[in-house]
Design an enzyme around this catalytic site. Structure first.
Site, PDB file in Angstrom:
ATOM      1  CD  GLU A   1      -3.053  -0.774   2.320  1.00  0.00           C
ATOM      2  OE1 GLU A   1      -2.933   0.178   3.105  1.00  0.00           O
ATOM      3  OE2 GLU A   1      -3.988  -1.583   2.389  1.00  0.00           O
TER       4      GLU A   1
ATOM      5  CD  GLU B   1      -3.318  -5.463   4.411  1.00  0.00           C
ATOM      6  OE1 GLU B   1      -4.041  -4.529   4.840  1.00  0.00           O
ATOM      7  OE2 GLU B   1      -2.084  -5.428   4.422  1.00  0.00           O
TER       8      GLU B   1
HETATM    9  C1  FCB Z   1      -4.050  -1.583   5.925  1.00  0.00           C
HETATM   10  C2  FCB Z   1      -2.621  -1.908   6.299  1.00  0.00           C
HETATM   11  C3  FCB Z   1      -2.518  -2.948   7.390  1.00  0.00           C
HETATM   12  C4  FCB Z   1      -3.565  -2.742   8.453  1.00  0.00           C
HETATM   13  C5  FCB Z   1      -4.929  -2.609   7.855  1.00  0.00           C
HETATM   14  C6  FCB Z   1      -6.038  -2.459   8.858  1.00  0.00           C
HETATM   15  O1  FCB Z   1      -4.111  -0.349   5.296  1.00  0.00           O
HETATM   16  O2  FCB Z   1      -1.927  -2.387   5.171  1.00  0.00           O
HETATM   17  O3  FCB Z   1      -1.216  -2.926   7.893  1.00  0.00           O
HETATM   18  O4  FCB Z   1      -3.211  -1.663   9.232  1.00  0.00           O
HETATM   19  O5  FCB Z   1      -4.939  -1.506   6.989  1.00  0.00           O
END
Ligand code: FCB
Length: 453
Positions: free
Chosen positions: A170, A358
Site C-alpha cells: 500500500e 487484505e
Molecule cells: C491496511 C494496512 C494494514 C492494516 C490494515 C487495517 O491499510 O496495510 O497494515 O493496518 O490496513
C-alpha cells in the site's frame, strides 16, 4: 444468503490466507542485531499513537510464531502473508546483513512449510530503517538502490522456499500518511518530499521486482495496492470533477505509472508537479513486470464537491453513517466496493491474476468465558467473500483471499485498541483465544478447530 462453500471459489485452486506486517506483530523491537525503524522512533516519541501504545512487544510473533502458525493451520488456511522487517535483516538499512535477523525469517518460512502453509512474503510493509530515514528516506532517490539491496538479500536467502513475493504494501497509505499528512512515521509534512517519495517508491517497486526475479527463478512477483473508490454524492459537473480528483490522488497515482500509464497529473493538484522528480528514462523504468496484483480494500468514500474561492473546489469526504455499518476504525462497510475495485484492477488488463491480499474489520470485541462472539466480523467476511465470488463469476481472475488479520495486533497510529483478528490476543498475558469468526473460517475451510462446548 446461501452458505458459502469452497466451491464458490473454484475449489482447491483458490488460495485462502491470513496477512500480517512485521511491525504490527513481531515485537522484539531491539532483539539480536535489529536496528531501529521509523516506527520505533515514531512510537517512542510519545503522543502520536492514539492510545499511547507501541509495537515493542505487540503479539510477540518473534517468539510465538509456532503457536500462531498452529492456529492458522487449525483454521484451515493455505497461506500466510507476512512482511520482512528491513532493519532486522539489514540493521543499518544497507551494507551489513544480520545473520540472526535472516535466520528468524528462515525459521518462519520453515514453520509455515512444515504445516502445509505457503509463505507469501512482502518486502516492505512500512518499517523503514531509521538509519535510512536519516538520509532522507523515500524522498532520497538513493532509496531505489537501497530497496534493491533489501530485495536481493531477502530473495537470495528465502528464494529456495518462497515462490510468492510482493514488493510493497500500500504505497497509497504509507506515502500520504508518512510524507504529506504526517500522521504515520516518519511524520513528514511536505508536498515536495511526498511527491519525490511517490516517484522513488514507484522506481523501487520495479527495481525490487527485477531483483526478486534475478535471485529466484520461477518466482511469482506481485505488489499490493489499496483501492479506495470514490462514491459520488451528486451528479453535477463539480461532483464528477471532485470524484476524479479523489481517484487520481488516492488510487491512480500509485497504480498507473507501474502499468506504463504515467502520472494522472491533470486530475489532481496533489500530483501536479511530480514531473520535477522525473529524470532520463524514469517513465520506462517505472513499468513493473507483475505476475499478480494484490488488491486491498477497506472502505470507499462518499465524495462531494465543496467550492472554495480561488481553488474552485476541493473534494469533500463525507461520511454516511446512516446508510452503512461502521467499524471500530470509523470505516463504513460497503462490501460491493470490493467487487468494484476488483473489476477496476482487472480492467487495466495489465496483470494475469489478482488476489485480495487484505480485507477485514475491527469491531469492539468482548472476551467472555473464553469466547468472543464477533458476529459482525463473521458477517463482514461473508458479505465481502460473496462479492469476491461474484467477481469470479463475472470473469475477474481473483484467485485468493487473505484476511486482515489472523490475530489482533498493533494498528499503527491507532495503537492496540482496534482489534482486527480472527484470534483475540490478551496483551497482558499474550493468551490467544479463537473468536467465533475464526471458527467460522475453520468450518468453511475444513480446518480442525471447533468451538468448545
Ligand atoms: C491496511 C494496512 C494494514 C492494516 C490494515 C487495517 O491499510 O496495510 O497494515 O493496518 O490496513
Amino acid at each position: 444468503m446461501a452458505e458459502l462453500t469452497r466451491d464458490d471459489f473454484g475449489g482447491d485452486d483458490f488460495t485462502w490466507g491470513v496477512a500480517h506486517a512485521a511491525y504490527q506483530v513481531e515485537g522484539a523491537w531491539d532483539a539480536d542485531d535489529k536496528g531501529p525503524s521509523i516506527w520505533d522512533t515514531f512510537t517512542h516519541g510519545g503522543g502520536r499513537v492514539f492510545d499511547k501504545t507501541n509495537g515493542d512487544v505487540a503479539t510477540d510473533f518473534y517468539h510465538r510464531y509456532p503457536e500462531d502458525l498452529d492456529l492458522v493451520q487449525g483454521m484451515g488456511f493455505d497461506a500466510q502473508r507476512f512482511s520482512i522487517s528491513w532493519p532486522r535483516v539489514l540493521p543499518d538499512g544497507v551494507g551489513r546483513a544480520s545473520s540472526r535477523g535472516l535466520a528468524f525469517y528462515d525459521r518462519v518460512v520453515d514453520a509455515c512449510l512444515e504445516r502445509g502453509i505457503e509463505p507469501w512474503v512482502t518486502l516492505y510493509h512500512w518499517d523503514l530503517p531509521e538509519a535510512l530515514h536519516q538520509r532522507g528516506g523515500w524522498a532520497n532517490r538513493d532509496s531505489v538502490g537501497w530497496f534493491g539491496e533489501l530485495a536481493t538479500a531477502v530473495a537470495e536467502r528465502l528464494g529456495d522456499r518462497v515462490t510468492r513475493w510482493m514488493a510493497f504494501n500500500e504505497p497509497g497509505t504509507f506515502l500520504p500518511f508518512g510524507y504529506l499528512v504526517g500522521g504515520h512515521a516518519p511524520s513528514v509534512r511536505s508536498l515536495r518530499r511526498f511527491q519525490a517519495a511517490v516517484h522513488h517508491v514507484g522506481l523501487a517497486q520495479a527495481r525490487g521486482a527485477a531483483a526478486i526475479r534475478a535471485a529466484v527463478p520461477g518466482a511469482s512477483v506481485g505488489t499490493t495496492h489499496i483501492f479506495t473508490p470514490p462514491d459520488v454524492a451528486g451528479d453535477s459537473f463539480l461532483h464528477r470533477r471532485a470524484a476524479r480528483a479523489f481517484d487520481a490522488a488516492m488510487n491512480r497515482v500509485y497504480v498507473e505509472p507501474g502499468f506504463g500509464l504515467g502520472y494522472p497529473t491533470d486530475d489532481s493538484p496533489l500530483v501536479r508537479g511530480i514531473e520535477r522528480f522525473v529524470q532520463g528514462d524514469d517513465m520506462d523504468d517505472l513499468v513493473v513486470d507483475l505476475d499478480f496484483l494484490g488488491v486491498q480494500y477497506y472502505q470507499r468514500f462518499a465524495v462531494g464537491a465543496f467550492p472554495v474561492p480561488g481553488l474552485r473546489f476541493v473534494p469533500l469526504f463525507r461520511k454516511d453513517h446512516k446508510r452503512f455499518d461502521v467499524t471500530a476504525m470509523g470505516w463504513e462497510v460497503d462490501a460491493t466496493g470490493l467487487y468494484d475495485v476488483l473489476r477496476t484492477a482487472h480492467e487495466y488488463g495489465k496483470v494475469p491474476e489478482l488476489f485480495v491480499t487484505e480485507n477485514g474489520a475491527a469491531y469492539p470485541d468482548h472476551l467472555v468465558d473464553g469466547r468472543v462472539h464477533d458476529r459482525r466480523r463473521t458477517g463482514y467476511y461473508q458479505d465481502h467473500l460473496a462479492e469476491v465470488a461474484r467477481a469470479r463469476r463475472d470473469g475477474v481472475p481473483v484467485n485468493g483471499y487473505f484476511c486482515w488479520s489472523y490475530c489482533d495486533n498493533f494498528e499503527w497510529a491507532a495503537g492496540l485498541r482496534p482489534r482486527f483478528g480472527l484470534v483475540h490476543v490478551d496483551y497482558a498475558t499474550q493468551r490467544r483465544t479463537v473468536k467465533d469468526s475464526g471458527y467460522w473460517f475453520s468450518q468453511l475451510l475444513g480446518g480442525t478447530l471447533t468451538p468448545p462446548d
